[in-house]
Design a protein around this motif. Structure first.
Motif, PDB file in Angstrom:
ATOM      1  N   LEU A  17      60.313 -14.848 -28.326  1.00 12.88           N
ATOM      2  CA  LEU A  17      59.831 -14.070 -27.190  1.00 12.88           C
ATOM      3  C   LEU A  17      58.881 -12.978 -27.669  1.00 12.88           C
ATOM      4  O   LEU A  17      59.142 -12.303 -28.671  1.00 12.88           O
ATOM      5  N   GLN A  21      57.697 -10.472 -22.894  1.00 11.39           N
ATOM      6  CA  GLN A  21      58.631 -11.472 -22.365  1.00 11.39           C
ATOM      7  C   GLN A  21      60.074 -10.985 -22.481  1.00 11.39           C
ATOM      8  O   GLN A  21      60.886 -11.192 -21.572  1.00 11.39           O
ATOM      9  N   ALA A  22      60.393 -10.351 -23.605  1.00 10.98           N
ATOM     10  CA  ALA A  22      61.739  -9.831 -23.792  1.00 10.98           C
ATOM     11  C   ALA A  22      62.048  -8.742 -22.766  1.00 10.98           C
ATOM     12  O   ALA A  22      63.140  -8.704 -22.181  1.00 10.98           O
ATOM     13  N   THR A  24      60.716  -8.361 -19.819  1.00 12.18           N
ATOM     14  CA  THR A  24      60.849  -8.982 -18.499  1.00 12.18           C
ATOM     15  C   THR A  24      62.217  -9.640 -18.332  1.00 12.18           C
ATOM     16  O   THR A  24      62.858  -9.517 -17.280  1.00 12.18           O
ATOM     17  N   ALA A  25      62.679 -10.337 -19.380  1.00 19.16           N
ATOM     18  CA  ALA A  25      63.993 -10.984 -19.315  1.00 19.16           C
ATOM     19  C   ALA A  25      65.104  -9.946 -19.184  1.00 19.16           C
ATOM     20  O   ALA A  25      66.057 -10.123 -18.410  1.00 19.16           O
ATOM     21  N   ASP A 366      66.828 -21.607 -24.646  1.00 17.21           N
ATOM     22  CA  ASP A 366      66.442 -20.823 -23.461  1.00 17.21           C
ATOM     23  C   ASP A 366      66.527 -19.334 -23.796  1.00 17.21           C
ATOM     24  O   ASP A 366      67.433 -18.638 -23.341  1.00 17.21           O
ATOM     25  N   SER A 368      64.767 -16.625 -22.953  1.00 14.16           N
ATOM     26  CA  SER A 368      64.684 -15.680 -21.833  1.00 14.16           C
ATOM     27  C   SER A 368      65.957 -15.695 -21.002  1.00 14.16           C
ATOM     28  O   SER A 368      66.502 -14.643 -20.633  1.00 14.16           O
ATOM     29  N   ALA A 372      68.600 -12.617 -20.586  1.00 16.12           N
ATOM     30  CA  ALA A 372      68.852 -12.050 -19.262  1.00 16.12           C
ATOM     31  C   ALA A 372      70.337 -12.073 -18.927  1.00 16.12           C
ATOM     32  O   ALA A 372      70.893 -11.098 -18.408  1.00 16.12           O
TER      33      ALA A 372
END
Length: 388
Positions: A17, A21-22, A24-25, A366, A368, A372
């Protein structure tokens, strides 16, 4: 009860990531558990991958596309960020481990020549100060390739990888003084992710080369080659002496000389000064001002380990947060850091995504989603439920 203001400030999770991206997750997971909270996303970098993206998002300026050599000499696209008279470059865009397939990872033959091309591109674009983010490299050549790209020696001799530096002689670095004079009008700044020296048990070859694909035997050979190269440089350009103690100031022993497989060493030879990569980014994004309005900081990176204690994002964030009395928690991919070490670094809690080996495959499949999901559970602990 009103929600809390949460500052989400991770580094990239290397290989899976980006920092953005990290972040956002993490925000997605936190929002699922605590939608009443205010979330502020601030992706970060320590000088490694994402350095230019993070700074560009916060400083503005103009991004210039360039083509440079990758660690094996192939053309690769890269960027130079110019803000006023300051140029920012990211060594990982030219020398990054991510540019190599697993079969290509061999720090005995990878080169930093492309990083030198990036620095020269920034100068050609009019930068009077060039800030070079170091980290995430797939190289271990003491920055010899960079030196060749900036006019010291030839690529045929210095841009063939770290192992062949055992053949270096005085003629190969005879142009070092000329390069220093030419670059003396440029303020070269090393934004380093680690404070390791070039050589020794804590140096580039011993600590980092195996992560880049070297066998234990190759790591020992690289140590010998880099030591030989440093001794050749010292004969051609004897180190300056400390005015107070009279002792030699050896560039290979300077903090950060071992960063990015020795890129720090080469830049020290050219007269560069070092700053903390994390500190430079935190200042650029106005982190202190963001902390002043926050109740909690959530940070993270791919692996939280002993290296994290020496110039990485998580500890830099925790230290900054402690000065504002704001708790900082870490949600890394994995963690081998003991609770005492984490607390000593100012981290109030560590919640790794992968807690058992059986979870690793799912996390990689997976990244992300698993990040999350982990943050969902963390938010239940740290975010008070609203009342009324």
């Amino acid at each position: 009860m009103p929600g809390v203001h949460v500052l989400i400030a991770p580094d990239c999770f290397t290989g899976t990531l980006t920092a953005a991206q990290a972040a956002t997750a993490m925000a997605e997971g936190w929002g699922r558990s605590a939608p009443h909270d205010t979330l502020e996303l601030v992706p970060l970098s320590d000088g490694g991958p994402g350095f230019v993206d993070v700074l560009g998002a916060n400083l503005g300026g103009q991004v210039h596309a360039v083509t440079v050599s990758d660690p094996l000499g192939r053309d690769v696209p890269a960027m130079v960020l110019v803000v006023g008279d300051v140029g920012y470059v990211e060594s990982a865009q030219a020398a990054g481990l991510h540019l190599l397939t697993r079969d290509e990872r061999d720090p005995t033959r990878t080169t930093t020549f492309g990083v030198g091309q990036l620095v020269q591109a920034a100068i050609d674009l009019g930068a009077q100060r060039v800030v070079i983010g170091l980290g995430g490299s797939g190289t271990n050549d003491a920055g010899a390739g960079l030196l060749a790209a900036l006019g010291v020696g030839t690529p045929e001799r210095l841009a063939r990888g770290g192992l062949l530096l055992c053949e270096a002689n005085a003629d190969d670095v005879a142009g070092l003084d000329d390069a220093r004079r030419r670059l003396s009008v440029i303020d070269l700044v090393i934004a380093s992710d680690v404070d390791s020296p070039l050589l020794g048990l804590k140096g580039a070859s011993a600590v980092f080369s195996e992560q880049k694909g070297a066998s234990p035997e190759a790591a020992q050979a690289l140590e010998s080659s880099l030591s030989h190269f440093a001794s050749v440089v010292a004969r051609v350009r004897p180190p300056a002496k400390d005015l107070l103690t009279g002792t030699a100031i050896r560039p290979e022993r300077q903090a950060g000389a071992g960063a990015a497989g020795g890129l720090g060493y080469a830049l020290h030879l050219l007269g560069a000064r070092q700053v903390s990569g994390v500190a430079a980014v935190l200042e650029a994004v106005g982190f202190s001002e963001r902390l002043a309005r926050s109740d909690l900081v959530v940070t993270g990176e791919g692996s939280l380990d002993w290296q994290s204690l020496h110039g990485k994002v998580v500890v830099g964030v925790a230290d900054a947060a402690s000065h504002h009395g704001v708790p900082a928690i870490a949600v890394p991919g994995q963690s081998v850091l003991g609770r005492r070490d984490a607390m000593s670094a100012g981290i109030s809690g560590v919640y790794p995504v992968v807690e058992r080996p059986a979870q690793l495959e799912e996390a990689l499949a997976d990244p992300s989603g698993t990040l999350a999901t982990r943050v969902v559970r963390v938010a239940r602990t740290w975010s008070p439920s609203p009342r009324g």
